[in-house]
Design a protein around this motif. Structure first.
Motif, PDB file in Angstrom:
ATOM      1  N   PHE A  24     -69.272 -76.915  12.241  1.00 56.71           N
ATOM      2  CA  PHE A  24     -70.050 -78.097  12.618  1.00 56.71           C
ATOM      3  C   PHE A  24     -70.444 -78.000  14.082  1.00 56.71           C
ATOM      4  N   GLU A  25     -71.589 -78.593  14.398  1.00 63.50           N
ATOM      5  CA  GLU A  25     -72.019 -78.768  15.781  1.00 63.50           C
ATOM      6  C   GLU A  25     -72.651 -80.147  15.879  1.00 63.50           C
ATOM      7  N   VAL A  26     -71.963 -81.059  16.585  1.00 63.41           N
ATOM      8  CA  VAL A  26     -72.499 -82.407  16.781  1.00 63.41           C
ATOM      9  C   VAL A  26     -73.573 -82.321  17.852  1.00 63.41           C
ATOM     10  N   THR A  27     -74.796 -82.778  17.536  1.00 67.27           N
ATOM     11  CA  THR A  27     -75.924 -82.679  18.469  1.00 67.27           C
ATOM     12  C   THR A  27     -76.333 -84.027  19.058  1.00 67.27           C
ATOM     13  N   VAL A  28     -76.029 -85.125  18.391  1.00 69.93           N
ATOM     14  CA  VAL A  28     -76.313 -86.474  18.889  1.00 69.93           C
ATOM     15  C   VAL A  28     -75.126 -87.352  18.507  1.00 69.93           C
ATOM     16  N   PRO A  29     -74.554 -88.077  19.461  1.00 68.62           N
ATOM     17  CA  PRO A  29     -75.006 -88.373  20.806  1.00 68.62           C
ATOM     18  C   PRO A  29     -74.914 -87.153  21.727  1.00 68.62           C
ATOM     19  N   GLU A  30     -75.834 -87.139  22.685  1.00 67.78           N
ATOM     20  CA  GLU A  30     -75.916 -86.046  23.645  1.00 67.78           C
ATOM     21  C   GLU A  30     -75.153 -86.399  24.913  1.00 67.78           C
ATOM     22  N   ALA A  31     -74.946 -85.387  25.745  1.00 71.68           N
ATOM     23  CA  ALA A  31     -74.270 -85.593  27.026  1.00 71.68           C
ATOM     24  C   ALA A  31     -74.997 -86.663  27.822  1.00 71.68           C
ATOM     25  N   SER A  32     -74.243 -87.567  28.374  1.00 72.31           N
ATOM     26  CA  SER A  32     -74.756 -88.637  29.245  1.00 72.31           C
ATOM     27  C   SER A  32     -75.651 -89.641  28.526  1.00 72.31           C
ATOM     28  N   GLN A  33     -75.702 -89.626  27.185  1.00 72.96           N
ATOM     29  CA  GLN A  33     -76.481 -90.629  26.446  1.00 72.96           C
ATOM     30  C   GLN A  33     -75.830 -91.987  26.636  1.00 72.96           C
ATOM     31  N   ILE A  34     -76.660 -93.032  26.762  1.00 74.93           N
ATOM     32  CA  ILE A  34     -76.169 -94.402  26.901  1.00 74.93           C
ATOM     33  C   ILE A  34     -76.508 -95.153  25.626  1.00 74.93           C
ATOM     34  N   CYS A  35     -75.478 -95.730  24.996  1.00 78.40           N
ATOM     35  CA  CYS A  35     -75.644 -96.479  23.753  1.00 78.40           C
ATOM     36  C   CYS A  35     -75.252 -97.928  23.996  1.00 78.40           C
ATOM     37  N   ASN A  36     -76.091 -98.841  23.574  1.00 78.65           N
ATOM     38  CA  ASN A  36     -75.801-100.262  23.709  1.00 78.65           C
ATOM     39  C   ASN A  36     -74.979-100.755  22.524  1.00 78.65           C
ATOM     40  N   ILE A  37     -73.980-101.590  22.806  1.00 82.41           N
ATOM     41  CA  ILE A  37     -73.219-102.225  21.738  1.00 82.41           C
ATOM     42  C   ILE A  37     -74.203-102.939  20.818  1.00 82.41           C
ATOM     43  N   SER A  38     -73.991-102.841  19.526  1.00 80.73           N
ATOM     44  CA  SER A  38     -74.796-103.442  18.453  1.00 80.73           C
ATOM     45  C   SER A  38     -76.111-102.719  18.193  1.00 80.73           C
ATOM     46  N   SER A  39     -76.420-101.664  18.951  1.00 77.88           N
ATOM     47  CA  SER A  39     -77.644-100.909  18.685  1.00 77.88           C
ATOM     48  C   SER A  39     -77.394 -99.903  17.568  1.00 77.88           C
ATOM     49  N   SER A  40     -78.472 -99.415  16.972  1.00 72.69           N
ATOM     50  CA  SER A  40     -78.377 -98.418  15.919  1.00 72.69           C
ATOM     51  C   SER A  40     -78.595 -97.030  16.513  1.00 72.69           C
ATOM     52  N   VAL A  41     -77.703 -96.107  16.188  1.00 71.19           N
ATOM     53  CA  VAL A  41     -77.776 -94.728  16.652  1.00 71.19           C
ATOM     54  C   VAL A  41     -77.625 -93.832  15.428  1.00 71.19           C
ATOM     55  N   THR A  42     -78.443 -92.792  15.345  1.00 72.53           N
ATOM     56  CA  THR A  42     -78.249 -91.822  14.277  1.00 72.53           C
ATOM     57  C   THR A  42     -77.429 -90.675  14.827  1.00 72.53           C
ATOM     58  N   ILE A  43     -76.198 -90.552  14.313  1.00 69.33           N
ATOM     59  CA  ILE A  43     -75.334 -89.422  14.667  1.00 69.33           C
ATOM     60  C   ILE A  43     -75.902 -88.210  13.943  1.00 69.33           C
ATOM     61  N   ARG A  44     -76.065 -87.095  14.653  1.00 69.11           N
ATOM     62  CA  ARG A  44     -76.636 -85.889  14.049  1.00 69.11           C
ATOM     63  C   ARG A  44     -75.722 -84.691  14.283  1.00 69.11           C
ATOM     64  N   TRP A  45     -75.715 -83.795  13.291  1.00 70.93           N
ATOM     65  CA  TRP A  45     -74.934 -82.574  13.404  1.00 70.93           C
ATOM     66  C   TRP A  45     -75.573 -81.474  12.568  1.00 70.93           C
ATOM     67  N   ASN A  46     -75.250 -80.249  12.952  1.00 77.19           N
ATOM     68  CA  ASN A  46     -75.628 -79.066  12.176  1.00 77.19           C
ATOM     69  C   ASN A  46     -74.363 -78.539  11.530  1.00 77.19           C
ATOM     70  N   SER A  47     -74.513 -77.953  10.343  1.00 79.26           N
ATOM     71  CA  SER A  47     -73.344 -77.384   9.684  1.00 79.26           C
ATOM     72  C   SER A  47     -73.725 -76.133   8.911  1.00 79.26           C
ATOM     73  N   THR A  48     -72.721 -75.302   8.723  1.00 85.44           N
ATOM     74  CA  THR A  48     -72.859 -74.138   7.861  1.00 85.44           C
ATOM     75  C   THR A  48     -71.651 -74.128   6.941  1.00 85.44           C
ATOM     76  N   GLY A  49     -71.788 -73.494   5.819  1.00 88.11           N
ATOM     77  CA  GLY A  49     -70.659 -73.361   4.910  1.00 88.11           C
ATOM     78  C   GLY A  49     -70.603 -74.444   3.865  1.00 88.11           C
ATOM     79  N   PRO A  50     -69.524 -74.450   3.091  1.00 86.63           N
ATOM     80  CA  PRO A  50     -69.468 -75.257   1.871  1.00 86.63           C
ATOM     81  C   PRO A  50     -68.937 -76.680   1.999  1.00 86.63           C
TER      82      PRO A  50
END
Length: 112
Positions: free
Chosen positions: A21-47
């Motif tokens: 796995f490689e988590v790509t979002v949230p990114e370094a220094s990203q600012i997220c507001n409480i109650s806001s919507s964020v899409t967590i993103r990752w890349n993966s390989t394997g089963p």
């Protein structure tokens, strides 16, 4: 009953693949507001078919975001009411193999 004469061999060479796995979002220094919507993103390989997603504040587990969700590379998340801090990270791991994991970069959660 054990029978040492009973065996079989593979018809061809094969490879055992360990998921990564490689988590790509949230990114370094990203600012997220409480109650806001964020899409967590990752890349993966394997089963890995399902992943667990956890929010950490420093080394401490803050909240399980999803105990099991399909490993499709994205998860829509509403940032919870937590103490604003710059030390948050997301951890994603294979539901069936907790050592196959990755952490996001550190990001900040602020009051809306």
């Amino acid at each position: 009953k054990n029978d040492a004469s009973a065996y079989d061999e593979s018809d061809a060479n094969f490879t055992v693949t360990t998921p990564t796995f490689e988590v790509t979002v949230p990114e370094a220094s990203q600012i997220c507001n409480i109650s806001s919507s964020v899409t967590i993103r990752w890349n993966s390989t394997g089963p890995a078919s399902n992943v667990k997603i956890i929010l950490y504040n420093g080394p401490m587990e803050e909240q399980v975001i999803s105990a099991s969700t399909i490993n499709d590379g994205g998860y829509s998340w509403t940032v919870p009411m937590v103490t604003p801090d710059t030390d948050y990270r997301i951890r994603i791991h294979d539901v069936d193999n907790t050592v196959v994991e990755d952490y996001s970069d550190y990001f900040t959660i602020v009051a809306a």
